[in-house]
Design an enzyme around this catalytic site. Sequence first.
Site, PDB file in Angstrom:
ATOM      1  N   CYS A   2       0.843  -1.175   0.000  1.00 58.73           N
ATOM      2  CA  CYS A   2       0.000   0.000   0.000  1.00 58.73           C
ATOM      3  C   CYS A   2       0.885   1.234   0.000  1.00 58.73           C
ATOM      4  CB  CYS A   2      -0.956   0.087   1.174  1.00 58.73           C
ATOM      5  SG  CYS A   2      -2.285  -1.099   1.097  1.00 58.73           S
ATOM      6  N   ARG A  27       4.168  -1.136  -4.546  1.00 65.12           N
ATOM      7  CA  ARG A  27       3.679  -1.544  -3.232  1.00 65.12           C
ATOM      8  C   ARG A  27       2.350  -2.288  -3.303  1.00 65.12           C
ATOM      9  NH1 ARG A  27       4.897   1.288   1.627  1.00 65.12           N
ATOM     10  NH2 ARG A  27       7.004   2.031   1.487  1.00 65.12           N
ATOM     11  N   TRP A  74      -2.680  -2.955  -1.612  1.00 67.90           N
ATOM     12  CA  TRP A  74      -2.466  -4.394  -1.615  1.00 67.90           C
ATOM     13  C   TRP A  74      -3.354  -4.911  -0.486  1.00 67.90           C
ATOM     14  CZ3 TRP A  74      -0.632  -8.238   1.707  1.00 67.90           C
ATOM     15  CH2 TRP A  74      -0.381  -9.476   1.095  1.00 67.90           C
ATOM     16  N   ASN A  98      -1.878   2.408   5.264  1.00 62.36           N
ATOM     17  CA  ASN A  98      -0.980   1.292   4.947  1.00 62.36           C
ATOM     18  C   ASN A  98      -0.761   0.532   6.246  1.00 62.36           C
ATOM     19  OD1 ASN A  98       2.620   1.182   4.442  1.00 62.36           O
ATOM     20  ND2 ASN A  98       1.126  -0.426   4.158  1.00 62.36           N
ATOM     21  N   GLY A  99      -1.055  -0.755   6.248  1.00 66.47           N
ATOM     22  CA  GLY A  99      -0.821  -1.553   7.447  1.00 66.47           C
ATOM     23  C   GLY A  99      -2.040  -2.386   7.801  1.00 66.47           C
ATOM     24  N   GLU A 479      15.425 -20.803  -4.839  1.00 59.76           N
ATOM     25  CA  GLU A 479      15.200 -19.529  -5.524  1.00 59.76           C
ATOM     26  C   GLU A 479      14.614 -19.767  -6.926  1.00 59.76           C
ATOM     27  OE1 GLU A 479      14.858 -16.566  -5.128  1.00 59.76           O
ATOM     28  OE2 GLU A 479      15.506 -15.444  -6.883  1.00 59.76           O
ATOM     29  N   LYS A 483      11.077 -18.259  -8.025  1.00 58.58           N
ATOM     30  CA  LYS A 483      10.976 -17.356  -9.172  1.00 58.58           C
ATOM     31  C   LYS A 483       9.925 -17.874 -10.150  1.00 58.58           C
ATOM     32  CE  LYS A 483      12.579 -14.616  -8.392  1.00 58.58           C
ATOM     33  NZ  LYS A 483      13.230 -13.778  -7.444  1.00 58.58           N
ATOM     34  N   GLU A 486       6.325 -17.487  -8.719  1.00 56.29           N
ATOM     35  CA  GLU A 486       5.755 -16.157  -8.557  1.00 56.29           C
ATOM     36  C   GLU A 486       5.393 -15.505  -9.878  1.00 56.29           C
ATOM     37  OE1 GLU A 486       8.216 -13.618  -6.045  1.00 56.29           O
ATOM     38  OE2 GLU A 486      10.021 -14.169  -7.085  1.00 56.29           O
ATOM     39  N   HIS A 502      13.887 -39.140  -0.280  1.00 57.77           N
ATOM     40  CA  HIS A 502      13.123 -39.209   0.974  1.00 57.77           C
ATOM     41  C   HIS A 502      11.683 -38.734   0.783  1.00 57.77           C
ATOM     42  CE1 HIS A 502      16.691 -40.347   3.163  1.00 57.77           C
ATOM     43  NE2 HIS A 502      17.329 -39.388   2.529  1.00 57.77           N
ATOM     44  N   LYS A 602       5.736  -5.623  -4.321  1.00 57.34           N
ATOM     45  CA  LYS A 602       7.193  -5.651  -4.238  1.00 57.34           C
ATOM     46  C   LYS A 602       7.678  -5.519  -2.799  1.00 57.34           C
ATOM     47  CE  LYS A 602      11.348  -5.083  -6.165  1.00 57.34           C
ATOM     48  NZ  LYS A 602      11.804  -6.445  -6.414  1.00 57.34           N
TER      49      LYS A 602
HETATM   50  N1  HGA Z   1      -5.440  -3.205   5.679  1.00 53.70           N
HETATM   51  C1  HGA Z   1      -5.664  -2.265   4.627  1.00 53.70           C
HETATM   52  C2  HGA Z   1      -4.345  -1.737   4.087  1.00 53.70           C
HETATM   53  C3  HGA Z   1      -3.561  -2.846   3.467  1.00 53.70           C
HETATM   54  C4  HGA Z   1      -2.097  -2.615   3.348  1.00 53.70           C
HETATM   55  O1  HGA Z   1      -1.479  -1.726   3.923  1.00 53.70           O
HETATM   56  N2  HGA Z   1      -1.433  -3.496   2.620  1.00 53.70           N
HETATM   57  O2  HGA Z   1      -0.104  -3.442   2.542  1.00 53.70           O
HETATM   58  C5  HGA Z   1      -6.509  -2.857   3.513  1.00 53.70           C
HETATM   59  O3  HGA Z   1      -6.658  -4.078   3.401  1.00 53.70           O
HETATM   60  O4  HGA Z   1      -7.043  -2.081   2.737  1.00 53.70           O
END
Ligand code: HGA
Length: 607
Positions: A2, A27, A74, A98-99, A479, A483, A486, A502, A602
């Site tokens: 975010c 982000r 995100w 963000n969070g 790795e 890669k 993803e 195994h 990222k």
């Molecule tokens: N929790 C919030 C913000 C998400 C976020 O910071 N993601 O990195 C949401 O889900 O909108």
Amino acid sequence: MCGIVGIVGKEAVADRLLDGLKRLEYRGYDSAGICTIDHAAFDRRRAQGKLRNLAARLIEAPLAGDIGIAHTRWATHGAPTEDNAHPHIVGDVVIVHNGIIENFKPLRDELIADGRTFASQTDTEVVAHLIAREVEKGVPAREAVAVVLPRLHGAFALAVMVLTEPDVIIGARLGAPLTVGYGDGENYLGSDALALAPLTQRIAYLEEGDWVAVSRERVEIYDRDNNPVERPIVHSGASGQLIDKGNHRHFMQKEIYEQPVVVAQTLGSYIRPLEGVVALPDMEFDLGSVERVAIVACGTASYVGMIGKYWIEQFARLPVEVDVASEFRYRDPVLLPNTLGIVISQSGETADTLAALRHMKSSGVTTAGIINVPTSSMAREVDLLLPTHAGPEIGVASTKAFTCQLAVMAALAVNLARAKERLSADEEREIVRHLVEVPAAMSAALAHDEEIEAMAPAIAQARDVLYLGRGPDYPMALEGALKLKEISYIHAEGYASGEMKHGPIALIDDAVPLIVIAPSGPLFDKTVSNMQEAQARGAQVVLISDAEGIAQAGEGTIATIEMPKVHPLIAPIVYAIPVQLLAYHVAVAKGTDVDQPRNLAKSVTVE
Ligand code: HGA
């Protein structure tokens, strides 16, 4: 994850907010939105998906207003829909976040019991409601925010606008980064200095628990106890230029090709070829006193840690533990005295790694950080910053940051070995000689691009792919698998080659390609035996080795990729290239979104 931008401007802000979001799209790209204040009212545009959708909406319906906040998301709570897109408006309050608000459920229940209704499933909306409830009682905007902040558990960077104080953006941070930009008659907020780079280079980094009121004329910062505080204004040095792909089809491809140059740049700041020594930046502690090493990182960077374990144990004879950061704190690690804690992160903001760093510091551990963004939270908090000079990495799948991290890890291993008197001057000179060869060997590896491209369509048909390696090539196998997963969405696993029998060998049939990473050297014969055990059961092997290895074991494989002959120390740095190219071309063959693969972002700034 975010990204947040806010501008209290002298003139219209929407275009500049959108430009800031472009710099933050790494982000997250689940949705994006902008809200401005125009004629004393909020005006908002939001769109699900990539930023271009929001840009298109802004062309259809432009936004006026000279103050605004913007967000690229995100999703952590609630699907990536338009309703869940930020900014969230509740009454006279609008917010971006963000969070994660970890106690959002009891807060939401409390607010619902209070008769409030929610328009989204996000945790963020509870913050908007809490502030709005204060504002509705007549509490001034700043006080309303200050009253609500202590009620929030978890991690947040917030930007808030309140119509009762329409010339101010209020920001706050705890566990997620937020920077203030100082302009000429206008000021800014941003998740990082990069987002604000075209607007200003004068940046202050908020500290944990800080909140800030940003208006055109002034920036007032308060600590978590609401005392006014000053935070130093520094020159960010972040480039205002938007980075482009040059002649490449994707950023990932460009970044793969940049590796000989950026690894040379990185090595150049650690080795002195003429003297035959490897040097680290000045430090305030004695590396000779280190008795053990704890390495913590996430994803691709954690594989650098695993390779570092082989190197540090081999050269410095120090015991090394490697943890993925999301597990480290929760297993209550035993951190004995004289441990050197090493964190590895491209962004320097990875939430789990940052939390692990703080855990180590609070346990009295001396810390070093292998970090690409020198202004990041981790870079500012480690005792010893060991920068990588990869330049901005835009592709979500890490490539050049990985090999630069390996280059720095090699330099650190050599320094530890010297400090522990395990390395003679001659041996060090010999290692420097090999390190100097890395960029040329990487270029030679890149010359196999077309060959790898040609084998990609066959691999792209597979449902599962296995990667094998032994010793430092085992983390390379991990790795390679990561890669491929993803960016191509093919299920892939990496195994220590001796582990095949195994369990995973049961997966082998002629539809499962087996990528074997095996430079010739002391471990080669053993890896090849494991490869042959799989071949005997129909495995379709792609062998990545040097001419000697291919001559010895290439028979019966479906393809071979010939690497230059290199010293085992530098092999992981060079063998990263075919592994990355294979994932890249398979993803292109499958037509996936290589630079912005689904569900990923990222910089992972939430736990
Ligand atoms: N929790 C919030 C913000 C998400 C976020 O910071 N993601 O990195 C949401 O889900 O909108």
